[in-house]
Design a protein around this motif. Structure first.
Motif, PDB file in Angstrom:
ATOM      1  N   LEU A  64      -5.812-159.001 -37.748  1.00  0.00           N
ATOM      2  CA  LEU A  64      -4.730-158.627 -37.342  1.00  0.00           C
ATOM      3  C   LEU A  64      -3.521-158.165 -38.211  1.00  0.00           C
ATOM      4  O   LEU A  64      -2.849-157.186 -37.821  1.00  0.00           O
ATOM      5  CB  LEU A  64      -4.250-159.705 -36.501  1.00  0.00           C
ATOM      6  CG  LEU A  64      -2.985-159.713 -35.636  1.00  0.00           C
ATOM      7  CD1 LEU A  64      -2.997-158.739 -34.624  1.00  0.00           C
ATOM      8  CD2 LEU A  64      -2.661-160.984 -35.107  1.00  0.00           C
ATOM      9  N   LEU A  65      -3.455-158.923 -39.446  1.00  0.00           N
ATOM     10  CA  LEU A  65      -2.208-158.480 -40.107  1.00  0.00           C
ATOM     11  C   LEU A  65      -2.521-157.603 -41.354  1.00  0.00           C
ATOM     12  O   LEU A  65      -1.797-157.273 -42.075  1.00  0.00           O
ATOM     13  CB  LEU A  65      -1.972-159.708 -41.004  1.00  0.00           C
ATOM     14  CG  LEU A  65      -1.367-160.926 -40.124  1.00  0.00           C
ATOM     15  CD1 LEU A  65      -1.166-162.409 -41.001  1.00  0.00           C
ATOM     16  CD2 LEU A  65      -0.207-160.511 -39.323  1.00  0.00           C
ATOM     17  N   ALA A  66      -3.658-157.031 -41.188  1.00  0.00           N
ATOM     18  CA  ALA A  66      -4.261-156.137 -42.441  1.00  0.00           C
ATOM     19  C   ALA A  66      -3.270-154.683 -42.453  1.00  0.00           C
ATOM     20  O   ALA A  66      -3.340-154.404 -43.476  1.00  0.00           O
ATOM     21  CB  ALA A  66      -5.696-155.626 -42.023  1.00  0.00           C
ATOM     22  N   ASP A  67      -3.010-154.248 -41.066  1.00  0.00           N
ATOM     23  CA  ASP A  67      -2.199-153.169 -41.513  1.00  0.00           C
ATOM     24  C   ASP A  67      -0.423-153.419 -41.275  1.00  0.00           C
ATOM     25  O   ASP A  67       0.251-152.768 -40.960  1.00  0.00           O
ATOM     26  CB  ASP A  67      -2.303-151.834 -40.211  1.00  0.00           C
ATOM     27  CG  ASP A  67      -2.268-152.688 -38.825  1.00  0.00           C
ATOM     28  OD1 ASP A  67      -2.026-154.114 -38.787  1.00  0.00           O
ATOM     29  OD2 ASP A  67      -2.446-152.074 -37.918  1.00  0.00           O
ATOM     30  N   SER A  81       4.337-161.778 -44.675  1.00  0.00           N
ATOM     31  CA  SER A  81       3.521-162.501 -45.567  1.00  0.00           C
ATOM     32  C   SER A  81       2.594-163.538 -44.750  1.00  0.00           C
ATOM     33  O   SER A  81       3.066-164.206 -43.661  1.00  0.00           O
ATOM     34  CB  SER A  81       4.382-163.223 -46.304  1.00  0.00           C
ATOM     35  OG  SER A  81       5.173-162.627 -47.314  1.00  0.00           O
ATOM     36  N   PHE A  82       1.276-163.858 -45.146  1.00  0.00           N
ATOM     37  CA  PHE A  82       0.494-164.763 -44.583  1.00  0.00           C
ATOM     38  C   PHE A  82       0.176-165.939 -45.651  1.00  0.00           C
ATOM     39  O   PHE A  82      -0.267-165.904 -46.526  1.00  0.00           O
ATOM     40  CB  PHE A  82      -0.845-163.897 -44.421  1.00  0.00           C
ATOM     41  CG  PHE A  82      -1.824-164.670 -43.659  1.00  0.00           C
ATOM     42  CD1 PHE A  82      -1.733-165.704 -42.701  1.00  0.00           C
ATOM     43  CD2 PHE A  82      -3.249-164.390 -43.929  1.00  0.00           C
ATOM     44  CE1 PHE A  82      -2.602-166.458 -41.875  1.00  0.00           C
ATOM     45  CE2 PHE A  82      -4.300-165.034 -43.029  1.00  0.00           C
ATOM     46  CZ  PHE A  82      -4.001-166.064 -42.191  1.00  0.00           C
ATOM     47  N   HIS A  83       0.653-167.045 -44.980  1.00  0.00           N
ATOM     48  CA  HIS A  83       0.487-168.420 -45.447  1.00  0.00           C
ATOM     49  C   HIS A  83      -0.700-169.376 -45.022  1.00  0.00           C
ATOM     50  O   HIS A  83      -0.656-169.221 -43.749  1.00  0.00           O
ATOM     51  CB  HIS A  83       1.749-169.045 -45.744  1.00  0.00           C
ATOM     52  CG  HIS A  83       1.577-170.595 -45.972  1.00  0.00           C
ATOM     53  ND1 HIS A  83       1.982-171.504 -44.809  1.00  0.00           N
ATOM     54  CD2 HIS A  83       1.187-171.273 -46.928  1.00  0.00           C
ATOM     55  CE1 HIS A  83       1.660-172.797 -45.504  1.00  0.00           C
ATOM     56  NE2 HIS A  83       1.204-172.391 -46.978  1.00  0.00           N
ATOM     57  N   PHE A 105     -11.223-169.252 -46.865  1.00  0.00           N
ATOM     58  CA  PHE A 105      -9.818-169.194 -46.655  1.00  0.00           C
ATOM     59  C   PHE A 105      -9.010-168.604 -47.890  1.00  0.00           C
ATOM     60  O   PHE A 105      -7.881-168.222 -47.497  1.00  0.00           O
ATOM     61  CB  PHE A 105      -9.227-170.756 -46.482  1.00  0.00           C
ATOM     62  CG  PHE A 105      -9.764-171.626 -47.758  1.00  0.00           C
ATOM     63  CD1 PHE A 105      -8.914-171.762 -48.736  1.00  0.00           C
ATOM     64  CD2 PHE A 105     -10.754-172.369 -47.584  1.00  0.00           C
ATOM     65  CE1 PHE A 105      -8.960-172.709 -49.845  1.00  0.00           C
ATOM     66  CE2 PHE A 105     -10.972-173.409 -48.865  1.00  0.00           C
ATOM     67  CZ  PHE A 105     -10.142-173.266 -50.027  1.00  0.00           C
ATOM     68  N   MET A 106      -9.511-168.246 -48.986  1.00  0.00           N
ATOM     69  CA  MET A 106      -8.836-167.588 -50.144  1.00  0.00           C
ATOM     70  C   MET A 106      -9.185-166.073 -49.539  1.00  0.00           C
ATOM     71  O   MET A 106      -9.776-165.349 -50.824  1.00  0.00           O
ATOM     72  CB  MET A 106      -9.294-168.030 -51.618  1.00  0.00           C
ATOM     73  CG  MET A 106      -8.845-169.455 -51.828  1.00  0.00           C
ATOM     74  SD  MET A 106      -6.884-169.609 -51.672  1.00  0.00           S
ATOM     75  CE  MET A 106      -6.521-168.731 -53.156  1.00  0.00           C
ATOM     76  N   LEU A 107      -8.794-165.646 -48.582  1.00  0.00           N
ATOM     77  CA  LEU A 107      -9.106-164.145 -48.281  1.00  0.00           C
ATOM     78  C   LEU A 107      -8.193-163.255 -48.958  1.00  0.00           C
ATOM     79  O   LEU A 107      -7.055-163.474 -49.368  1.00  0.00           O
ATOM     80  CB  LEU A 107      -8.784-164.128 -46.731  1.00  0.00           C
ATOM     81  CG  LEU A 107      -9.710-164.945 -46.036  1.00  0.00           C
ATOM     82  CD1 LEU A 107      -9.248-165.024 -44.438  1.00  0.00           C
ATOM     83  CD2 LEU A 107     -11.355-164.553 -46.075  1.00  0.00           C
ATOM     84  N   ASP A 108      -8.541-161.822 -48.789  1.00  0.00           N
ATOM     85  CA  ASP A 108      -7.584-160.825 -50.076  1.00  0.00           C
ATOM     86  C   ASP A 108      -6.250-160.864 -49.194  1.00  0.00           C
ATOM     87  O   ASP A 108      -5.256-160.612 -49.865  1.00  0.00           O
ATOM     88  CB  ASP A 108      -8.337-159.738 -49.703  1.00  0.00           C
ATOM     89  CG  ASP A 108      -9.529-159.345 -50.607  1.00  0.00           C
ATOM     90  OD1 ASP A 108      -9.769-160.415 -51.742  1.00  0.00           O
ATOM     91  OD2 ASP A 108     -10.284-158.567 -50.551  1.00  0.00           O
ATOM     92  N   ARG A 109      -6.374-160.976 -47.744  1.00  0.00           N
ATOM     93  CA  ARG A 109      -5.027-160.778 -47.164  1.00  0.00           C
ATOM     94  C   ARG A 109      -4.162-162.295 -47.282  1.00  0.00           C
ATOM     95  O   ARG A 109      -2.957-161.981 -46.923  1.00  0.00           O
ATOM     96  CB  ARG A 109      -5.409-160.665 -45.592  1.00  0.00           C
ATOM     97  CG  ARG A 109      -4.202-160.365 -44.664  1.00  0.00           C
ATOM     98  CD  ARG A 109      -3.317-158.997 -45.243  1.00  0.00           C
ATOM     99  NE  ARG A 109      -2.049-158.633 -44.313  1.00  0.00           N
ATOM    100  CZ  ARG A 109      -0.934-159.327 -44.799  1.00  0.00           C
ATOM    101  NH1 ARG A 109      -0.923-160.446 -45.678  1.00  0.00           N
ATOM    102  NH2 ARG A 109       0.349-159.302 -43.973  1.00  0.00           N
TER     103      ARG A 109
END
Length: 381
Positions: free
Chosen positions: A163-166, A171-173, A188-192
């Motif tokens: 969802l936050l890719a674009d 910031s995603f925490h 959980f240690m995703l690129d995003r």
């Protein structure tokens, strides 16, 4: 004694305690000092940082040491909010976050920030479509935990990352405090993911130490100012013995390849047996999208704290919801968010397992449970 409250805290590994003692005794210099004792401490500090980074497949420059999960969550939420306030003041956190996140968000709302809470479904999972509807042009941060500490629900982080890719300005925490050793790091240690929070005493390190992951290039307001430690973002003399012990504990935890299956086996036996009682409500589930170590249930009509003390009389230690909220006598906040009536949520108790537990302990727990259950018959009827 049977200890079934590992989500509250774990016992330190003997190897981690040995590392702590060795470093505290032999390498006691301040890592910021110029002399050889300081240099030795600095080397241990950076070696620990590198080891943690390697275990998480990130860069060592992206690891910052803290005193634990609460500090980490506070730092990320407040630090990102104030760093990015010129670009917007809207923050989204899930409705089932740990108090360290929710109270930080509440505090920020009192400082002029706008906070929305993403709802969860009846099983405790963040509704990604509803979260999407909350996003605005001025949204600067989304914070969602990996594993819910009360129900064990593994949140749909990949869907949120998609969802936050674009939306690179958001910031995603993720709060990964309950995830280490229970969920694959790659999940959980995703690129995003831009920030992640960890606490050592949840994976057999000592208390009072933790770390955050901050993706390279992401900015955050300093937590503490002073001597310039931790890249000038958290100025205080680093707790080198505890950090070295934490690095050791993290390695040992992640190297335990059989942990998840053992935890699942014990949890499933518990769940199957408890479900056979008419007066028992299972709040947690045992599917693949639930963590293997947490099982939350209740006896109808019996408050959770009564059940906790009943087991304690037999030297069996379980918990009501989260350790941080249990003494306040509050019902499980996650259950309330899931739409469970307050009267039912107040019955909830949590078992949280570790590989140090055994099937013999599960059997002993179930024997004692049967005795306690029979004593509650008048209450249930």
């Amino acid at each position: 004694m049977i200890y079934f409250d590992h989500s509250a805290t774990t016992h330190p590994y003997p190897q981690a305690l040995h590392t702590y003692q060795e470093v505290a005794t032999k390498i006691f210099g301040n890592p910021s000092s110029l002399h050889s004792l300081g240099t030795q401490a600095g080397r241990i500090l950076e070696a620990s940082r590198r080891q943690i980074a390697e275990l998480l497949s990130v860069e060592s420059s992206e690891i910052f040491f803290t005193s634990g999960g609460t500090e980490g969550d506070n730092w990320v939420l407040k630090g990102v909010a104030f760093e990015k306030k010129a670009f917007g003041k809207h923050i989204i956190v899930s409705d089932v976050e740990h108090p360290a996140v929710k109270e930080s968000a509440k505090w920020l709302s009192q400082q002029g920030f706008d906070v929305d809470y993403a709802p969860v479904d009846k099983r405790g999972f963040v509704q990604v479509d509803k979260l999407a509807q909350l996003i605005r042009p001025e949204t600067i941060l989304v914070s969602v935990m990996v594993v819910n500490n009360e129900m064990g629900a593994i949140q749909p982080l990949q869907a949120i990352a998609d969802l936050l890719a674009d939306k690179p300005t958001i910031s995603f925490h993720v709060d990964a405090v309950q995830a280490v050793g229970k969920v694959p790091v790659s999940d959980f240690m995703l690129d995003r993911v831009d920030f992640a929070t960890f606490s050592g005493h949840k994976f057999h390190a000592v208390r009072g130490v933790g770390f955050i992951y901050k993706k390279s290039g992401k900015k955050i307001t300093p937590l503490l100012t002073g001597g310039g430690q931790e890249q000038d973002l958290r100025s205080t003399t680093e707790n080198v013995p505890a950090i070295a012990a934490m690095a050791k504990a993290l390695r040992l935890t992640l190297e335990d390849q059989e942990a998840v299956e053992k935890l699942k086996s014990m949890r499933d036996v518990l769940a199957e047996s408890l479900a056979s009682y008419d007066g028992v409500t299972l709040f947690s589930e045992t599917g693949e999208d639930f963590a293997p170590h947490i099982l939350t249930f209740g006896i109808k009509g019996v408050r959770g704290e009564v059940l906790v003390h009943a087991f304690e009389e037999h030297e069996i230690y379980i918990s009501t919801t989260s350790a941080c909220s249990s003494k306040a006598g509050k019902p499980a906040g996650t259950l309330i968010a899931m739409g469970v009536p307050t009267s039912q949520a107040q019955t909830a108790v949590r078992i949280s397992l570790d590989t140090s537990n055994s099937m013999a302990e599960i059997e002993q727990f179930l024997t004692i449970f049967k005795q306690i259950y029979q004593k509650t018959e008048k209450i249930r009827h």
